[in-house]
Design a protein around this motif. Structure first.
Motif, PDB file in Angstrom:
ATOM      1  N   LYS A 246       0.827  -1.210   0.000  1.00 49.71           N
ATOM      2  CA  LYS A 246       0.000   0.000   0.000  1.00 49.71           C
ATOM      3  C   LYS A 246       0.857   1.254   0.000  1.00 49.71           C
ATOM      4  O   LYS A 246       0.656   2.171  -0.794  1.00 49.71           O
ATOM      5  CB  LYS A 246      -0.916   0.009   1.241  1.00 49.71           C
ATOM      6  CG  LYS A 246      -1.862  -1.164   1.322  1.00 49.71           C
ATOM      7  CD  LYS A 246      -2.745  -1.104   2.558  1.00 49.71           C
ATOM      8  CE  LYS A 246      -2.015  -1.363   3.855  1.00 49.71           C
ATOM      9  NZ  LYS A 246      -1.440  -2.702   3.979  1.00 49.71           N
ATOM     10  N   THR A 247       1.819   1.273   0.910  1.00 48.49           N
ATOM     11  CA  THR A 247       2.627   2.483   1.061  1.00 48.49           C
ATOM     12  C   THR A 247       3.519   2.711  -0.157  1.00 48.49           C
ATOM     13  O   THR A 247       3.624   3.830  -0.655  1.00 48.49           O
ATOM     14  CB  THR A 247       3.465   2.377   2.350  1.00 48.49           C
ATOM     15  OG1 THR A 247       2.561   2.126   3.427  1.00 48.49           O
ATOM     16  CG2 THR A 247       4.238   3.654   2.609  1.00 48.49           C
ATOM     17  N   VAL A 248       4.125   1.642  -0.651  1.00 54.06           N
ATOM     18  CA  VAL A 248       4.988   1.789  -1.834  1.00 54.06           C
ATOM     19  C   VAL A 248       4.161   2.315  -3.009  1.00 54.06           C
ATOM     20  O   VAL A 248       4.589   3.203  -3.739  1.00 54.06           O
ATOM     21  CB  VAL A 248       5.676   0.448  -2.189  1.00 54.06           C
ATOM     22  CG1 VAL A 248       6.413   0.559  -3.520  1.00 54.06           C
ATOM     23  CG2 VAL A 248       6.648   0.040  -1.092  1.00 54.06           C
ATOM     24  N   GLY A 268      -0.935   7.773  11.354  1.00 53.73           N
ATOM     25  CA  GLY A 268      -0.813   6.613  12.230  1.00 53.73           C
ATOM     26  C   GLY A 268       0.010   5.485  11.663  1.00 53.73           C
ATOM     27  O   GLY A 268      -0.171   4.338  12.046  1.00 53.73           O
ATOM     28  N   GLU A 269       0.927   5.785  10.709  1.00 48.34           N
ATOM     29  CA  GLU A 269       1.807   4.735  10.198  1.00 48.34           C
ATOM     30  C   GLU A 269       3.242   5.000  10.645  1.00 48.34           C
ATOM     31  O   GLU A 269       3.485   5.803  11.526  1.00 48.34           O
ATOM     32  CB  GLU A 269       1.687   4.651   8.682  1.00 48.34           C
ATOM     33  CG  GLU A 269       0.315   4.160   8.207  1.00 48.34           C
ATOM     34  CD  GLU A 269       0.108   2.661   8.395  1.00 48.34           C
ATOM     35  OE1 GLU A 269       0.947   1.879   7.918  1.00 48.34           O
ATOM     36  OE2 GLU A 269      -0.888   2.263   9.028  1.00 48.34           O
ATOM     37  N   ARG A 270       4.208   4.323   9.983  1.00 48.84           N
ATOM     38  CA  ARG A 270       5.600   4.383  10.447  1.00 48.84           C
ATOM     39  C   ARG A 270       6.272   5.727  10.146  1.00 48.84           C
ATOM     40  O   ARG A 270       6.136   6.254   9.049  1.00 48.84           O
ATOM     41  CB  ARG A 270       6.427   3.294   9.775  1.00 48.84           C
ATOM     42  CG  ARG A 270       5.877   1.910   9.971  1.00 48.84           C
ATOM     43  CD  ARG A 270       6.564   0.935   9.031  1.00 48.84           C
ATOM     44  NE  ARG A 270       5.928  -0.377   9.099  1.00 48.84           N
ATOM     45  CZ  ARG A 270       4.830  -0.688   8.438  1.00 48.84           C
ATOM     46  NH1 ARG A 270       4.248   0.185   7.645  1.00 48.84           N
ATOM     47  NH2 ARG A 270       4.303  -1.887   8.556  1.00 48.84           N
ATOM     48  N   ALA A 271       7.024   6.207  11.123  1.00 50.56           N
ATOM     49  CA  ALA A 271       7.767   7.452  10.897  1.00 50.56           C
ATOM     50  C   ALA A 271       8.815   7.256   9.803  1.00 50.56           C
ATOM     51  O   ALA A 271       9.039   8.132   8.980  1.00 50.56           O
ATOM     52  CB  ALA A 271       8.429   7.906  12.191  1.00 50.56           C
ATOM     53  N   GLY A 272       9.433   6.067   9.788  1.00 55.70           N
ATOM     54  CA  GLY A 272      10.508   5.812   8.830  1.00 55.70           C
ATOM     55  C   GLY A 272      10.083   6.038   7.386  1.00 55.70           C
ATOM     56  O   GLY A 272      10.864   6.509   6.559  1.00 55.70           O
ATOM     57  N   GLU A 273       8.827   5.709   7.073  1.00 60.54           N
ATOM     58  CA  GLU A 273       8.353   5.861   5.699  1.00 60.54           C
ATOM     59  C   GLU A 273       8.263   7.331   5.298  1.00 60.54           C
ATOM     60  O   GLU A 273       8.542   7.691   4.164  1.00 60.54           O
ATOM     61  CB  GLU A 273       6.985   5.188   5.546  1.00 60.54           C
ATOM     62  CG  GLU A 273       7.061   3.695   5.740  1.00 60.54           C
ATOM     63  CD  GLU A 273       5.712   3.019   5.928  1.00 60.54           C
ATOM     64  OE1 GLU A 273       5.671   1.783   5.852  1.00 60.54           O
ATOM     65  OE2 GLU A 273       4.707   3.708   6.174  1.00 60.54           O
ATOM     66  N   VAL A 274       7.865   8.154   6.240  1.00 63.06           N
ATOM     67  CA  VAL A 274       7.795   9.586   5.952  1.00 63.06           C
ATOM     68  C   VAL A 274       9.204  10.142   5.790  1.00 63.06           C
ATOM     69  O   VAL A 274       9.462  10.999   4.949  1.00 63.06           O
ATOM     70  CB  VAL A 274       7.087  10.340   7.098  1.00 63.06           C
ATOM     71  CG1 VAL A 274       6.868  11.783   6.713  1.00 63.06           C
ATOM     72  CG2 VAL A 274       5.775   9.671   7.412  1.00 63.06           C
ATOM     73  N   ALA A 336      -3.841   9.479   1.699  1.00 64.30           N
ATOM     74  CA  ALA A 336      -3.922   9.247   3.142  1.00 64.30           C
ATOM     75  C   ALA A 336      -3.545   7.800   3.456  1.00 64.30           C
ATOM     76  O   ALA A 336      -4.127   6.869   2.927  1.00 64.30           O
ATOM     77  CB  ALA A 336      -5.329   9.541   3.648  1.00 64.30           C
ATOM     78  N   ASP A 337      -2.549   7.631   4.309  1.00 65.53           N
ATOM     79  CA  ASP A 337      -2.053   6.289   4.678  1.00 65.53           C
ATOM     80  C   ASP A 337      -1.914   6.257   6.188  1.00 65.53           C
ATOM     81  O   ASP A 337      -1.038   6.912   6.728  1.00 65.53           O
ATOM     82  CB  ASP A 337      -0.703   6.068   4.000  1.00 65.53           C
ATOM     83  CG  ASP A 337      -0.135   4.667   4.212  1.00 65.53           C
ATOM     84  OD1 ASP A 337      -0.898   3.789   4.625  1.00 65.53           O
ATOM     85  OD2 ASP A 337       1.062   4.466   3.952  1.00 65.53           O
ATOM     86  N   SER A 338      -2.774   5.603   6.928  1.00 71.43           N
ATOM     87  CA  SER A 338      -3.841   4.735   6.512  1.00 71.43           C
ATOM     88  C   SER A 338      -5.130   5.212   7.164  1.00 71.43           C
ATOM     89  O   SER A 338      -5.125   5.585   8.346  1.00 71.43           O
ATOM     90  CB  SER A 338      -3.500   3.318   6.954  1.00 71.43           C
ATOM     91  OG  SER A 338      -4.637   2.518   7.165  1.00 71.43           O
TER      92      SER A 338
HETATM   93 MG   LIG Z   1       2.202   0.866   4.717  1.00 70.92          MG
END
Ligand SMILES: [Mg+2]
Ligand SMILES: Nc1ncnc2c1ncn2[C@@H]1O[C@H](COP(=O)(O)OP(=O)(O)OP(=O)(O)O)[C@@H](O)[C@H]1O
Lengths: 578, 431
Positions: A246-248, A268-274, A336-338
């Protein structure tokens, strides 16, 4: 203007405060709980008798019964004005880099900063004259913001016709300096600066009419644009189990989507992705403009360990900022994720309010809240005739990867396209793992419909043959069926699957999709003749390899033509002529 | 100094209610009754009614027990003196060492500003080919080991900790069997790693509430070390016990459960712990390896399911091996292009061939004819499992890559592997 009133804390349960008050209090108004030097931001979410219940956007540790609560009389709002683009905000629009500069590594409780830089000046050019009549949303002037002309608009909250009493001459102004004075029909004067405020939970409606979303929004992801298209001003959702991509998928969309502005709401998802986005985007080039991608991007970041109550605010902040740029006649994409994390925040709060729970303990109003959010997407015609749009794409993270759950189901009822990711496909590393048989879209795409339907039918039949072969083996399958199976696999491998990390393959523009798909469609339609299954398999293995290479070369390169010629010859050799 | 109260109004499960005023939310109190003294924490305030969660549990608490409020929330001391020490879930010494009380820092502190994080870039070497080659662990990653009961997850955790090049190891044990606790202690001691370790251990015999404190205490200490430029590895075992403790308490608090009895905030609770994994802009790092046991080998169970949505991949431990399918390090691509030029090639081709081997096994089981190609795959699969997947294999990444080429060369012709000839020309073993 507004006066503040004080109340007293009577109870604390998690981040929910029960506050006794004596002067009038508004639902959804902002309040601050005082604890020593700290002022903790909160929002009133229920009022019963003389008790207001407020959710605090911070940890409530150390608050005491009897502590003062200050009601501000203002609804939860955002600042709108030049300087929003390239920013990185938390869910309540606090600028994160500036917070880091002041407080260091950790987010400090009760620390709030203005969203827009108060010192920076902008080159204002007036667009109206004294005596002109304007309405909410009409441009009074403009300032350049990166690659855009940022319209300075008549504040959305003003009603009726207004007369321009004063308008500032061209020059440099800060966001707070007055640039115009407007008189309303009642004769009241309103001062206007480059910045205005708007409550996040109310849609901005300063437009003439809403139009039907018909124009495709190219994401450059083939399976999306060709099979399950998104329209400008449309809405879509990406549900999928964890790790399905989803994020990719949203990350590549945020890079390549053919829109003016992308707003990423990491909810509400991972900080690392941002962090990946905010560290990389400044160095990536936007192929449309040749400028840094960051110039068209705005990040709202309320990751999973940041205050849960601000998750809800973060998606509303995101959509309000999107609507603001739409008012300038721009096409905006909100990712918007997620959305499930926001729904879970609603569930947590509903539990503390001891409301009667619905399915899986989600509140009964979940469905209407989700519907109202996606309703804020749309194409609108503005008063000056220009068109702007907000497209909304939300991921959904269903428990156990099972789509039969309240958030997925409520979302499916309101969106225009469904990109369902499947565990089976992601396990097989068939990315993007959008399930090609279950997903759907109500929008028109970039490739002729009949070609797409033909391909879809082929996928379905190929899947059936594959199921059958698992039982009877290859030996028990007719060669015709076997070729159908191979064609479906071929389509999957060279068209549905796409390498997100390859320079060329990652983004396929609409014209290239049309060109390539027509040829793929030709292969699917061709009556092929093989002496035996092994020959058929080998043929498709070679063709797949070749077309994959084709996907990896630029369309304007000699190699592109070259590979195409080879593929055409290969096909001619095995085509049966009647 | 601090006020003492003696009138307990209500006792239900681990929660007691006293009347008091001026008490801060989440403040600590000491509850003393005939059966002993326990810490307790304020979890709700309602007018004068103060709800306290008693760490040692409600059992035996008398209505006239003394409740003394301490005026501060849960804190943990911090100094280098923690190294080599073992504590309980509420931070009391479990070894015979002295009580430490320097630099008290609150636990469960605020989250790191995302703007102060950097993109992870260092590989953590483990000597386990299934990790180093196929799913590389990265400094600051948060990764769970999904496993059913009975799998050797604790020895695996211990091994990674001992071989990883980190400065500090923090072990947080939740619901540990006493034997497992002793195992960790002894092996760290034996390998000389105890002096760079701190252990916070809640055993199955200890009060449930203490189990809840373990991740926060462990991570608060980890954070302090990381801020001193240390690379910290935090091991948490078993996070399912932590989740079950939350479930137990939510039920006694009469909260409405969302899914199979677990509270609706399970995701947020787990995430706020795992998100402590970080690579700081200008300081050290925290890497988290956790065990998540899967009741009934069911990955859709709420605990592994919510965990998967939070962590950066997962290792599946099954039949004593790390499963190549399903296991994933989501951060591996950040580092495996900087190790050795053939790393990604070996990673991809060996897994693809192993997948083909599995298909061949299925065909064989169905009684279909085995072709010459199938025979080659069968030979390959057995060697792959024995020489790469077996957890007793302990070799550095470079050796593992060499071994990979050797296995391929022993089973296939270069062209059959699908590896570009540019690679095989350079790496295919001669002779
Ligand atoms: Mg994700
Ligand atoms: N398009 C893609 N191409 C290649 N690999 C991909 C692709 N999409 C996903 N992956 C792989 O899958 C992993 C997980 O993807 P992603 O983070 O997007 O999952 P997710 O659905 O957002 O999961 P979660 O719900 O846990 O956030 C990635 O780290 C990557 O290894």
């Amino acid at each position: 203007m507004t006066t503040t009133h004080l109340g007293k804390i009577r109870g604390i349960n998690g981040n929910l405060l029960r506050v006794e008050f004596s002067s009038p209090v508004a639902q959804n108004e902002v309040a601050y709980a005082h604890s020593g030097e700290l002022r903790l931001k909160a929002e009133v979410i229920r009022i019963r008798g003389n008790i207001a219940e407020a959710q605090v956007f911070e940890d409530t540790g150390d608050l005491r019964v009897g502590d003062a609560v200050e009601f501000t009389g203002e609804l939860l709002s955002v600042e709108l004005g030049p300087g929003l683009l390239s920013s990185i905000y938390d869910g309540l629009q606090n600028p994160l880099p500036e917070l880091a500069a002041e407080s260091g590594f950790f987010l400090q409780r009760g620390k709030y900063l203005p969203a827009l830089d108060r010192k920076k000046t902008w080159a204002f050019t007036p667009k109206v004259k004294v005596g002109d009549t304007v309405q909410a949303g009409d441009a009074l002037g403009a300032v350049p913001e990166g690659i855009f002309e940022h319209r300075i608009m008549t504040p959305f909250r003003l009603r009726g016709k207004l007369t321009v009493q004063e308008i500032a001459p061209g020059g440099a102004y800060t966001v707070e300096q007055e640039v115009a004075k407007l008189k309303d029909e009642q004769g009241r004067l309103h001062t206007v600066s480059l910045m205005q405020r708007w409550p996040v939970k109310m849609p901005i409606k300063a437009y003439v009419e809403r139009l039907r979303p018909t124009e495709p929004l190219t994401t450059k992801v083939r399976i999306v644009d060709t099979f399950f298209p998104v329209a400008r001003g449309g809405t879509y959702c990406i549900p999928g189990p964890f790790g399905a991509g989803k994020t990719v998928l949203q990350q590549i969309t945020s890079r390549y989507a053919d829109v003016d502005i992308v707003i990423i709401a990491a909810c509400g998802e991972r900080a690392g992705e941002v962090v990946e986005t905010l560290r990389e985007f400044p160095h990536l080039e936007d192929p449309r403009t040749g400028r840094s991608l960051m110039e068209r991007t705005l990040i709202i970041c309320n990751t999973s360990s940041m205050p849960v109550a601000a998750r809800e605010a973060s998606v509303y902040t995101g959509v309000t900022l999107a609507e603001y740029y739409r008012q300038m006649g721009l096409n905006v994409l909100l990712l918007a994720d997620s959305t499930s994390r926001w729904a879970q925040a609603l569930r947590e709060m509903s539990g503390r309010l001891e409301e009667i729970p619905g399915e899986e303990a989600f509140p009964a109003y979940l469905e209407s809240v989700i519907a109202a959010f996606y309703e804020r997407g749309g194409v609108v015609k503005l008063r000056d005739g220009s068109i702007g749009s907000v497209t909304i794409g939300g991921t959904v993270s269903p428990a156990g990867g099972n789509f039969e759950e309240p958030v997925t189901q409520s979302t499916l009822k309101v969106v225009g396209a469904f990109h369902g990711l499947s565990r089976e496909r992601s396990d097989a590393r068939r990315f993007p793992a959008i399930q090609p048989l279950d997903s759907w879209s109500k929008y028109g795409g970039v490739v002729p419909d009949e070609q797409v339907s033909f391909a879809r039918a082929m996928l379905r039949r190929g899947g059936e043959v594959n199921q059958m072969m698992k039982v009877v083996g290859e030996e028990g399958t007719s060669i015709d069926d076997f070729v159908v199976y191979l064609k479906a696999e071929f389509l999957d491998a060279v068209y549905l699957q796409q390498d997100a990390y390859h320079e060329v393959d990652a983004a396929t523009p609409a014209e290239r999709q049309q060109y390539v798909f027509e040829r793929i469609h030709g292969v699917l339609r061709a009556p092929l003749r093989f002496a035996e299954k092994d020959a058929a398999r080998q043929f498709f293995q070679r063709l797949t390899q070749l077309v994959k290479d084709w996907n990896r070369v630029p369309q304007d390169s000699p190699e592109f033509k070259n590979l195409e010629t080879r593929a055409t010859q290969m096909l001619a050799e095995v085509t049966a002529h009647a | 100094m601090h006020k003492t109260y003696q009138q307990i109004e209500q006792i239900a499960g681990n929660v007691i209610v006293v009347r008091a005023d001026g008490i801060g939310y989440r403040e600590l109190a000491q509850v003393t009754s005939e059966h002993g003294t326990s810490l307790a924490q304020v979890i709700r305030l309602e007018g004068e009614r103060v709800y306290l969660q008693v760490f040692a549990g409600g059992r035996g608490i008398m209505t006239d027990a003394q409740v003394r409020f301490l005026g501060h929330p849960m804190e943990i001391p911090f100094s280098d003196a923690l190294l080599g020490r073992i504590f309980t879930g509420s931070g009391q010494p479990r070894d015979r060492g002295p009580v430490i009380s320097e630099n008290e820092t609150p636990i469960g502190g605020p989250s790191v500003n995302p703007a102060k994080r950097i993109i992870p870039r260092n590989m953590v070497r483990t000597g386990i080919p299934m990790i180093d080659v196929f799913n590389t662990l990265v400094e600051s990653q948060k990764l769970p080991i999904f496993s059913v009961a009975g799998e050797p997850y604790n020895p695996l955790l211990a091994r990674i900790a001992l071989q990883a090049e980190v400065d500090v190891i923090i072990l947080g044990g939740m619901g540990l069997k006493h034997d497992d606790y002793l195992y960790f202690r002894d092996i760290l001691e034996e390998k000389g790693a105890l002096t760079r370790s701190v252990m916070f251990v809640h055993t199955a015999a200890d009060p449930t509430v203490e189990c809840l404190m373990v991740p926060d205490i462990s991570l608060a200490v980890a954070e302090q070390f990381a801020l001193q430029n240390k690379r910290v590895l935090v091991l948490l075992t078993d996070m399912t016990n932590f989740a079950d403790a939350m479930k137990e308490i939510a039920i006694t608090m009469e909260q409405i459960p969302s899914n199979r009895g677990y509270p609706g905030d399970l995701y947020s609770q787990l995430a706020s712990r795992y998100e402590k994994a970080v690579d700081f802009d200008t300081a050290g790092s925290i890497t988290i390896l956790a065990v998540t046991s899967m009741p009934g080998d069911d990955v859709t169970h709420p605990v592994p399911d919510n965990t998967g949505y939070i962590t950066e991949g997962q290792f599946y431990l099954r039949n004593g091996r790390i499963e190549p399918f399903g296991s994933l390090s989501r951060l591996k691509q950040l580092v495996n292009d900087k190790t050795r030029a053939d790393h990604r090639t070996i990673m991809n081709s060996m897994i693809q061939l192993y997948a083909s081997y599995r298909e061949t096994l299925e065909k064989q089981a169905m009684g279909f004819r085995m072709s010459a190609w199938d025979q080659k795959l069968l030979k390959y699969g057995v060697r792959f499992e024995r020489e790469m997947m077996d957890l007793t294999v302990n070799i550095p990444l470079e050796k593992a890559l060499d071994l990979g080429w050797q296995i391929l060369a022993d089973c296939f012709d270069p062209a059959e592997t699908g590896i570009p000839s540019k690679m095989t020309d350079q790496y295919w073993p001669k002779g």
